[in-house]
Design an enzyme around this catalytic site. Structure first.
Site, PDB file in Angstrom:
ATOM      1  N   GLU A 147       0.840  -1.213   0.000  1.00  0.00           N
ATOM      2  CA  GLU A 147       0.000   0.000   0.000  1.00  0.00           C
ATOM      3  C   GLU A 147       0.871   1.256   0.000  1.00  0.00           C
ATOM      4  OE1 GLU A 147      -3.276  -0.190   2.817  1.00  0.00           O
ATOM      5  OE2 GLU A 147      -4.150  -1.871   1.728  1.00  0.00           O
ATOM      6  N   GLU A 161      -4.804  -8.716  -0.482  1.00  0.00           N
ATOM      7  CA  GLU A 161      -5.652  -8.428   0.688  1.00  0.00           C
ATOM      8  C   GLU A 161      -7.096  -8.336   0.213  1.00  0.00           C
ATOM      9  OE1 GLU A 161      -4.428  -5.304   3.388  1.00  0.00           O
ATOM     10  OE2 GLU A 161      -2.306  -5.814   3.104  1.00  0.00           O
TER      11      GLU A 161
HETATM   12  O1  AHR Z   1      -5.313  -5.964   6.797  1.00  0.00           O
HETATM   13  C1  AHR Z   1      -5.293  -4.795   7.540  1.00  0.00           C
HETATM   14  C2  AHR Z   1      -4.625  -3.645   6.804  1.00  0.00           C
HETATM   15  O2  AHR Z   1      -5.384  -3.299   5.698  1.00  0.00           O
HETATM   16  C3  AHR Z   1      -3.272  -3.926   6.217  1.00  0.00           C
HETATM   17  O3  AHR Z   1      -2.250  -3.793   7.149  1.00  0.00           O
HETATM   18  C4  AHR Z   1      -3.147  -2.881   5.160  1.00  0.00           C
HETATM   19  O4  AHR Z   1      -2.333  -3.285   4.102  1.00  0.00           O
HETATM   20  C5  AHR Z   1      -4.587  -2.645   4.738  1.00  0.00           C
HETATM   21  O5  AHR Z   1      -4.894  -1.302   4.715  1.00  0.00           O
END
Ligand code: AHR
Length: 507
Positions: free
Chosen positions: A176, A307
């Site tokens: 991110e 994710e």
């Molecule tokens: O999964 C929780 C968080 O969500 C992670 O650390 C981040 O990459 C995303 O914003």
């Protein structure tokens, strides 16, 4: 009784292979995911092997966990790997600024993670630090993990008790970077990713599969910028291109990031908003894929959804920074809709990692002291195991239109399905999202005789049903009666809010 919706499946016409890595996982130093979830320490009363909870390892082996992403997430971009190697009592402590501001003692580090994936029998996927690290730090970590012989990092690893290098394939270049990983612009990150990638060397035949940090949700500009920056895809030199894949993050948040609602108490409208948000993954995979097709029509660059999952309010009374949420039948249906979409995009989507495996967000497993709870989402992963490394069987809806519902400005299908085949069998997954009505689906099975069929169902009296330490099996798979296949067709009656898998033996 409603008119059945009809799906034609040509059992002898296959699509791309559905990588088992679409059923991948993610474990961050966040709340009780690592500490208390995976890792309790060797001195714990909870049964463990070198500190790893035996019940957690066994449960994940039972779903054939293919890979585990670590150490974050946001945590990855403030993680300095040297803090987590060497004698545990000498490791420094640091503050986990993203997740609860708690002190991290670094007792779970590189060696512990590699031991964990070894116990799980899965591939490591390590995310390196771009946000607050250096190129040298990342290059050294790769060397530490993967180089044999006499070299500074291999000797350090040896001094820390590990002689042989490990094999590490999946390597993330930051996380991110548009947000918690450094708040960069796409153009700046794309150049940095090339730079970091240049120095992540392939030691002693270890082949890295480098994954550039990708877009948030529908940021197609980010994906396009990375695709433009890849380097020459066709030159055949080394490196052929700077990254092998680009990631994407998408969370199912029915009412948005700023207004998260309970994981267990929700009304019908919120339920359908959740399902509309889940269906959105299909649009995102299609559109990011379209952008990638322009630069890479041969689909050599993978898309990695590293994710995904539901993000609701934390359970009352728990630390807001720990992201601990319960998991209901609603979560299970979110997962099954995602998997159908993943299967349809298996030509581009090479990996997906649900966030996160234990005690965080849409978890597979919740721990309560020495008790382990398998969530409804866990059961979807288990029931869908037959799709791992199977060949997609494209499924064509025909005749009677799919039942739909209007949610906001979206029209969502209330039935979702996908199919695959391997080793003389076929698997069909079917989801009914309707809260009240059962739906009939007729499968028109062509190209092979079906000589045997078994079914399983996951459902519950209420869609907010969930498993607890006192009642661990309120939502658990049950046998599902399947009528015989007659003249190549089979009509399945899908109860309201249910997930069904069928395993067919082909003649
Ligand atoms: O999964 C929780 C968080 O969500 C992670 O650390 C981040 O990459 C995303 O914003």
């Amino acid at each position: 009784m409603s008119t059945p919706t009809r799906a034609v499946i040509n059992l002898d016409v296959t699509g791309p292979t559905i990588s088992r890595h679409l059923y991948g996982h993610f474990a961050e130093h966040l709340g009780a995911c690592i500490y208390g979830g995976f890792f309790v320490g060797a001195d714990s009363d909870i049964p463990n092997v070198r500190g790893m909870r035996t019940d957690v390892v066994e449960a994940l082996k039972a779903i054939d966990i293919p890979n585990l992403r670590w150490p974050g997430g946001c945590f990855a971009d403030e993680y300095h790997w040297r803090d987590g190697v060497g004698p545990v009592e000498q490791r420094p402590t640091v503050v986990n600024t993203h997740w609860g501001n708690v002190v991290e003692d670094n007792s779970f580090g590189t060696h512990e993670f590699m031991d964990l994936v070894d116990q799980l029998g899965c591939e490591p996927y390590i995310c390196g630090n771009v946000g607050s690290g250096t190129v040298r730090e990342m290059a050294d970590w790769v060397e530490y993990l993967t180089r044999s012989g006499e070299a500074p990092m291999s000797e350090l690893r040896r001094a820390n008790g590990r002689d042989e290098p490990w094999q590490v394939k999946y390597w993330g270049i930051g996380n991110e970077s548009w947000g918690c990983g450094g708040n960069m612009r796409a153009e700046y990150y794309a150049d940095l990713a090339r730079q970091y990638s240049t120095y992540c060397r392939e030691h002693d035949g270890n082949q890295l599969y480098k994954i550039a940090g990708g877009a948030n949700v529908d940021d197609y500009h980010w994906t396009e910028t990375l695709m433009k920056t890849l380097g020459d895809l066709g030159c055949g030199c080394n490196p052929r291109h700077f990254f092998d894949a680009i990631s994407l993050h998408y969370y199912t948040m029915p009412t948005g990031f700023e207004d998260k609602l309970s994981a267990t108490e929700f009304d019908d409208a919120t339920y359908y908003l959740t399902m509309a948000a889940a269906w959105r993954i299909d649009e995102l995979l299609t559109r990011h894929g379209n952008v990638m097709d322009v630069y890479d029509p041969a689909k050599r660059i993978g898309l990695v959804l590293d994710e995904w999952g539901t993000w609701f309010a934390v359970e009352p009374g728990t630390n807001p920074g720990f992201l601990y949420q319960q998991n209901t039948m609603r979560d299970a249906l979110v997962a099954s809709v995602h998997f159908d979409s993943f299967h349809r995009h298996a030509d581009r989507l090479v990996m997906a990692n649900i966030a996160q495996t234990v005690n965080v967000l849409q978890a597979m497993l919740l721990t309560d002291g020495d008790t382990l709870i398998k969530t409804p989402t866990y059961h979807v992963f288990e029931m869908n195991k037959g799709h791992h490394d199977a060949d997609l069987l494209p499924l064509n809806w025909t005749g009677q239109a799919l039942p739909t519902r209007t949610v906001g400005n979206r029209e969502i299908a209330l039935v979702s399905a996908s199919a695959s085949t391997k080793n003389g069998t076929a698997m069909v997954s079917l989801t009914n999202l309707d809260l009240e009505a059962a739906h009939l689906v007729t499968l028109d099975l062509r190209g092979h005789r079906v000589t045997g069929i078994t079914g399983r169902i996951l459902t519950a009296g209420a869609v907010n049903a969930h498993n607890t330490a006192d009642q661990p099996d309120i939502v658990a798979p049950q046998p599902f009666d399947v009528p015989a296949v007659t003249d190549g067709t089979l009509t399945v009656d899908l109860p309201a809010h249910s997930f069904v898998t069928l395993e067919l033996t082909l003649g």
